[in-house]
Write a protein that holds these residues in place. Structure first.
Motif, PDB file in Angstrom:
ATOM      1  N   LEU A   1       3.524   3.108  -7.778  1.00  0.00           N
ATOM      2  CA  LEU A   1       3.089   4.494  -7.744  1.00  0.00           C
ATOM      3  C   LEU A   1       4.015   5.378  -8.574  1.00  0.00           C
ATOM      4  O   LEU A   1       3.555   6.186  -9.386  1.00  0.00           O
ATOM      5  N   ALA A   2       5.296   5.228  -8.387  1.00  0.00           N
ATOM      6  CA  ALA A   2       6.267   6.020  -9.152  1.00  0.00           C
ATOM      7  C   ALA A   2       6.138   5.734 -10.644  1.00  0.00           C
ATOM      8  O   ALA A   2       6.205   6.648 -11.468  1.00  0.00           O
TER       9      ALA A   2
ATOM     10  N   GLY B   1       0.819  -1.195   0.000  1.00  0.00           N
ATOM     11  CA  GLY B   1       0.000   0.000   0.000  1.00  0.00           C
ATOM     12  C   GLY B   1       0.853   1.245   0.000  1.00  0.00           C
ATOM     13  O   GLY B   1       1.740   1.403   0.837  1.00  0.00           O
ATOM     14  N   ALA B   2       0.622   2.090  -0.988  1.00  0.00           N
ATOM     15  CA  ALA B   2       1.362   3.343  -1.101  1.00  0.00           C
ATOM     16  C   ALA B   2       0.403   4.422  -1.580  1.00  0.00           C
ATOM     17  O   ALA B   2      -0.550   4.145  -2.318  1.00  0.00           O
ATOM     18  N   ARG B   3       0.669   5.640  -1.137  1.00  0.00           N
ATOM     19  CA  ARG B   3      -0.146   6.740  -1.620  1.00  0.00           C
ATOM     20  C   ARG B   3       0.727   7.965  -1.807  1.00  0.00           C
ATOM     21  O   ARG B   3       1.709   8.163  -1.085  1.00  0.00           O
ATOM     22  N   MET B   4       0.331   8.752  -2.797  1.00  0.00           N
ATOM     23  CA  MET B   4       0.983  10.023  -3.051  1.00  0.00           C
ATOM     24  C   MET B   4      -0.047  11.112  -2.785  1.00  0.00           C
ATOM     25  O   MET B   4      -1.167  11.050  -3.288  1.00  0.00           O
ATOM     26  N   ILE B   5       0.347  12.076  -1.988  1.00  0.00           N
ATOM     27  CA  ILE B   5      -0.504  13.210  -1.688  1.00  0.00           C
ATOM     28  C   ILE B   5       0.133  14.423  -2.374  1.00  0.00           C
ATOM     29  O   ILE B   5       1.261  14.806  -2.046  1.00  0.00           O
ATOM     30  N   LEU B   6      -0.572  14.979  -3.342  1.00  0.00           N
ATOM     31  CA  LEU B   6      -0.057  16.114  -4.098  1.00  0.00           C
ATOM     32  C   LEU B   6      -0.321  17.416  -3.356  1.00  0.00           C
ATOM     33  O   LEU B   6      -1.152  17.469  -2.445  1.00  0.00           O
TER      34      LEU B   6
ATOM     35  N   GLY C   1       6.106   7.880 -14.338  1.00  0.00           N
ATOM     36  CA  GLY C   1       6.598   7.230 -15.546  1.00  0.00           C
ATOM     37  C   GLY C   1       8.022   6.720 -15.428  1.00  0.00           C
ATOM     38  O   GLY C   1       8.663   6.404 -16.415  1.00  0.00           O
ATOM     39  N   VAL C   2       8.523   6.640 -14.206  1.00  0.00           N
ATOM     40  CA  VAL C   2       9.894   6.187 -13.971  1.00  0.00           C
ATOM     41  C   VAL C   2       9.840   4.895 -13.182  1.00  0.00           C
ATOM     42  O   VAL C   2       9.252   4.843 -12.102  1.00  0.00           O
TER      43      VAL C   2
END
Length: 187
Positions: free
Chosen positions: A105-106, A86-91, A111-112
């Motif tokens: 996620l990355a 589980g991973a999340r990105m918060i912008l 795109g990397v």
């Protein structure tokens, strides 16, 4: 005469000693650091795309948290990744992107295809047994390692002691290149 010359060369070679390398603190068998914090700068290039951000990373067995900042220190994004998945990105605008792992996620957002699961070992110069150590410095610390198809070059260390952590690291495979410059460590 030639046989005598070869016999002398072989005898001299047999007497030569190979100097002992100092113990490689950062090599195989060195325990992974279970917790650390680092602050620095990260440059990412993938083909023609590139980005440079500030990074603050807290690593612990249960959670990794990366804060990425822009040139003026404003928060761009935070990535949190749990050990069990589980991973999340918060912008910065509050939007969230969720994935199974930080690497997924990355890949989906940036795109990397970065090897985020190996980064705790790589940035602390703890080499996995399966990795190929190509070059060591005079203190036995790795300078060049190949692991899972990725090349890790340790350009600089924070000091001159065998157990000092890296300060500047290049990680690359194909067109993907990450350069991390660590300004401060808190292991």
């Amino acid at each position: 005469m030639r046989a005598l010359f070869l016999a002398c060369v072989m005898a001299l070679a047999a007497c030569a000693t190979v100097p002992d390398l100092p113990p490689a603190v950062a090599l195989r068998g060195a325990p992974e650091l279970p917790r650390f914090q680092l602050e620095g700068r990260l440059q990412v290039r993938d083909g023609e795309r590139s980005a440079a951000v500030g990074v603050y990373w807290e690593h612990a067995p249960e959670l990794d948290s990366w804060l990425f900042t822009g040139p003026l220190g404003q928060g761009l994004a935070r990535i949190e990744s749990k050990a069990g998945g589980g991973a999340r990105m918060i912008l910065s605008d509050g939007r969230q992107v969720i994935a199974g792992t930080a690497a997924e996620l990355a890949e989906s957002v940036l795109g990397v295809g970065a090897p985020l699961e190996e980064l705790p070992r790589w940035v602390t110069a703890r080499v996995r047994p399966q990795a190929e150590v190509r070059t060591l410095d005079a203190l036995g610390r790795p300078l060049k390692v190949v692991d899972g198809g990725w090349s890790i070059d340790y350009i600089d260390y924070v000091g001159g002691a065998p157990d000092d952590l890296p300060r500047k690291i290049d990680i690359h495979r194909g067109d993907t290149r990450l350069r991390l410059i660590v300004d401060s460590w808190n292991p």
